[in-house]
Scaffold this motif. Structure first.
Motif, short mmCIF file in Angstrom:
data_model
loop_
_atom_site.label_atom_id
_atom_site.label_comp_id
_atom_site.label_asym_id
_atom_site.label_seq_id
_atom_site.Cartn_x
_atom_site.Cartn_y
_atom_site.Cartn_z
N MET B 1 11.27 19.01 11.14
CA MET B 1 11.23 19.22 12.60
C MET B 1 11.52 20.68 12.91
N GLY B 2 10.49 21.47 12.90
CA GLY B 2 10.67 22.90 13.16
C GLY B 2 10.88 23.18 14.63
N THR B 3 11.22 24.41 14.95
CA THR B 3 11.46 24.81 16.33
C THR B 3 10.18 24.68 17.16
N THR B 4 9.07 25.00 16.55
CA THR B 4 7.80 24.95 17.28
C THR B 4 7.51 23.54 17.78
N GLU B 5 7.71 22.57 16.89
CA GLU B 5 7.43 21.20 17.30
C GLU B 5 8.37 20.78 18.43
N ALA B 6 9.67 21.11 18.27
CA ALA B 6 10.64 20.73 19.28
C ALA B 6 10.29 21.38 20.62
N ASN B 7 9.87 22.63 20.60
CA ASN B 7 9.56 23.33 21.85
C ASN B 7 8.33 22.79 22.55
N SER B 8 7.43 22.19 21.77
CA SER B 8 6.18 21.77 22.38
C SER B 8 6.29 20.40 23.05
N LYS B 9 7.42 19.71 22.87
CA LYS B 9 7.57 18.40 23.51
C LYS B 9 7.86 18.58 25.01
N PRO B 10 7.36 17.70 25.82
CA PRO B 10 7.60 17.82 27.27
C PRO B 10 9.08 17.73 27.61
N VAL B 11 9.47 18.46 28.66
CA VAL B 11 10.85 18.41 29.14
C VAL B 11 10.86 17.85 30.56
N LEU B 12 11.98 17.21 30.92
CA LEU B 12 12.14 16.65 32.26
C LEU B 12 12.78 17.68 33.18
N ILE B 13 12.15 17.93 34.33
CA ILE B 13 12.64 18.91 35.30
C ILE B 13 12.83 18.21 36.64
N ASP B 14 14.02 18.39 37.25
CA ASP B 14 14.24 17.79 38.57
C ASP B 14 13.36 18.47 39.62
N LEU B 15 12.84 17.67 40.55
CA LEU B 15 12.01 18.20 41.64
C LEU B 15 12.85 18.33 42.91
N ASP B 16 12.54 19.35 43.73
CA ASP B 16 13.24 19.44 45.01
C ASP B 16 12.62 18.44 45.99
N GLU B 17 13.33 18.18 47.08
CA GLU B 17 12.91 17.10 47.99
C GLU B 17 11.56 17.39 48.64
N ASP B 18 11.29 18.65 48.99
CA ASP B 18 9.98 18.98 49.59
C ASP B 18 8.84 18.60 48.65
N THR B 19 9.01 18.94 47.38
CA THR B 19 7.98 18.60 46.39
C THR B 19 7.82 17.08 46.29
N CYS B 20 8.94 16.36 46.32
CA CYS B 20 8.87 14.89 46.27
C CYS B 20 8.04 14.34 47.43
N TRP B 21 8.26 14.86 48.64
CA TRP B 21 7.49 14.36 49.80
C TRP B 21 6.02 14.71 49.65
#
Lengths: 136, 136
Positions: B1-21
Motif C-alpha cells: 500500500m504505497g502513498t500513491t494508492e492511498a492518496n488516490s482514494k476518495p476522501v469525504l469532505i463536509d459541504l456547507d449549507e448553501d451547497t447542500c440546498w
C-alpha cells in the motif's frame, strides 16, 4: 386528463423477498438509517450481502460504530430512472451488531479513504421492496 | 500500500449549507425516514424545495400521511458514480407537518399514479452534506 394519460403513469408493485435479495446484490451503495436523540439519521454506506445479512464496514470511531450496536436500523437501496420515472427500492429492517475486527472475507469495499476497522452486520427482521413500473 | 494508492482514494469532505440546498434542488427523488415501533423506516419520495422547506406529496391514507405528522423525520438525497467511486449526499433533519389539501403550487410531481391529496412539509433543524471526491 384522459384515460390514456392516467393509464400510462407508473404504478407501485410490491416485490417478493427473493426479488428484494436479488436487487440488494446488484448495488454497492445503500443508505443506513438509525435513530438518535434528534430522530432518524440516514447516511450512505458501501454494503454487501452475505448469508442473509447486510454487511457494512466503517471506522471504529465513527458515529455509525458508536451508535448502532444492538440497535434497530434500516438499510435502503434503490435505483430510479429520472427520464422514465420508473425504478425500484428495497428496505431491510433489522438489528445491527458492531464488531471491531479486521475486514472479514464478506465485507464490502469501502470507497472513502481511511481505516475501516469495524464491521456492522444487519440481521433482517423484514425485507420489503417495491417496483415503480408502467403497466404493460 | 504505497502513498500513491492511498492518496488516490476518495476522501469525504463536509459541504456547507448553501451547497447542500443547491444540491437538493437538483434531484426529484429523495428518501424520507421516520421512526415507528420497529425502528427507522426509509422510503423513496418525490420531493421539491420551497422557501427553506422540503415538500413531499403523498396519498391521504398512506403510511407516510398517517405516521409523520408532527414527528421528527429526515430526508436524504445523494448521487454516486459507481465507476469513479465518488459522489455526494445531503441530509435534512427536521419536523414534518402533514396537510390534507389540493396540490399547492410548490409541490413536487409524484411519479406513481394515484391521488396524492396530502402535502408533507419538512422544516429543517439541520442541513448537512458530504462530498466523496478524489484529492486534487
Amino acid at each position: 386528463m384522459g384515460t390514456t394519460e392516467a393509464n400510462s403513469k407508473p404504478v407501485l408493485i410490491d416485490l417478493d423477498e427473493d426479488t428484494c435479495w436479488q436487487l440488494l446484490e446488484t448495488v454497492s451503495v445503500g443508505r443506513l438509517a438509525w435513530v438518535d436523540a434528534q430522530g432518524p439519521v440516514v447516511v450512505p454506506v458501501n454494503l454487501a450481502v452475505s448469508a442473509g445479512s447486510v454487511v457494512v464496514r466503517t471506522a471504529a470511531y465513527s458515529t455509525i460504530a458508536r451508535e448502532v450496536d444492538d440497535s434497530r436500523v434500516a438499510v435502503e437501496v434503490d435505483l430510479f430512472d429520472d427520464q422514465a420515472r420508473t425504478g425500484w427500492s428495497v428496505l431491510v429492517r433489522g438489528v445491527a451488531r458492531v464488531l471491531l475486527e479486521p475486514a472479514p472475507a464478506d465485507a464490502p469495499t469501502a470507497w472513502p479513504t481511511g481505516t475501516k476497522s469495524a464491521t456492522v452486520r444487519i440481521r433482517p427482521t423484514t425485507v420489503t421492496g417495491r417496483r415503480l413500473a408502467r403497466p404493460v
